[in-house]
Motif scaffolding. Structure first.
Motif, PDB file in Angstrom:
ATOM      1  N   ARG A  80      15.864  35.069 -16.413  1.00 31.19           N
ATOM      2  CA  ARG A  80      15.802  35.066 -14.947  1.00 31.19           C
ATOM      3  C   ARG A  80      16.183  36.429 -14.381  1.00 31.19           C
ATOM      4  N   SER A  85      12.560  34.673 -12.877  1.00 32.24           N
ATOM      5  CA  SER A  85      12.262  33.251 -12.994  1.00 32.24           C
ATOM      6  C   SER A  85      12.481  32.810 -14.433  1.00 32.24           C
ATOM      7  N   SER A  86      12.698  31.518 -14.626  1.00 39.37           N
ATOM      8  CA  SER A  86      12.862  30.985 -15.982  1.00 39.37           C
ATOM      9  C   SER A  86      11.660  30.167 -16.424  1.00 39.37           C
TER      10      SER A  86
END
Length: 217
Positions: A80, A85-86
């Motif tokens: 992240r 973002s993951s």
């Protein structure tokens, strides 16, 4: 099969190629120098640094020992931080790359092990610098083995990318889980598997061709 589903299959295939391509390129750029460093810093090598070699070896072994699915979840905060973002394609590239770098390094080190020590000694006797030995002796002599190692890595990344799709990474893995498994559509699952098989065969054939070309030079 609807046009929308065909478009989704093509899009997922391109997404998988993107993940494998980016992570494969970065892991090669980082893994090859790491593999060379692991080799040349061994005791009794021309750049022997046993402490550094041991440290790099431990880090590399730790990276190789963590199952990919666990690694992917464990480094979510790092992912992240890197891409914001993951989930998604770029998020999947981060754990794929981290998993592949130590893999490439050990394969490169193994390829360098096949080089006759006499070649290195001959280069040293002619006054070659360590950099010249690496660039003019080690890498050219191990070229076929390095290409084989990179081929194995890319094939492994294809399977890893499918696992990444299971947790929101996108690509064919995500397609197979969301449509083939969750919606009970075995046809989609079979198509996904078939594309992955073709992809692996294509990468393996390309690698074998490059090895043959390398051996002829």
């Amino acid at each position: 099969m609807s046009d929308a589903m065909i478009e989704l299959i093509l899009s997922s295939t391109l997404d998988t190629l993107y993940m494998v391509g980016i992570s494969g390129l970065i892991s090669a750029l980082a893994g090859i120098p790491l593999g060379v460093l692991l080799y040349v810093t061994r005791p009794r090598q021309f750049l022997a640094l046993p402490i550094l070699n041991h440290l790099l070896g431990v880090i590399t072994n730790i990276g190789r020992s963590i199952p990919f699915i666990i690694l992917m979840v464990a480094i979510i905060p790092f992912t992240r931080m890197i891409v914001g973002s993951s989930i998604g394609l770029n998020a999947a590239v981060v754990p794929l790359t981290i998993a592949a770098i130590p893999f490439v390094a050990r394969l490169v080190e193994g390829a360098l092990n096949e080089i006759s020590p006499g070649l290195i000694e001959a280069a040293q006797s002619m006054g070659a610098t360590p950099w010249q030995i690496i660039m003019k002796v080690l890498l050219p002599e191990a070229r076929g083995g390095i290409i084989t190692g990179l081929t194995i890595t890319v094939v492994t990344l294809v399977s890893y990318s499918a696992m990444a799709g299971a947790v929101g990474g996108g690509g064919l893995g995500d397609l197979g889980i969301r449509y083939g498994y969750n919606r009970f559509e075995p046809t989609i699952m079979l198509i996904t598997v078939a594309i992955l098989v073709v992809m692996v065969q294509g990468f393996q054939s390309l690698g074998d061709y490059l090895v043959r070309r390398s051996d002829h030079k």
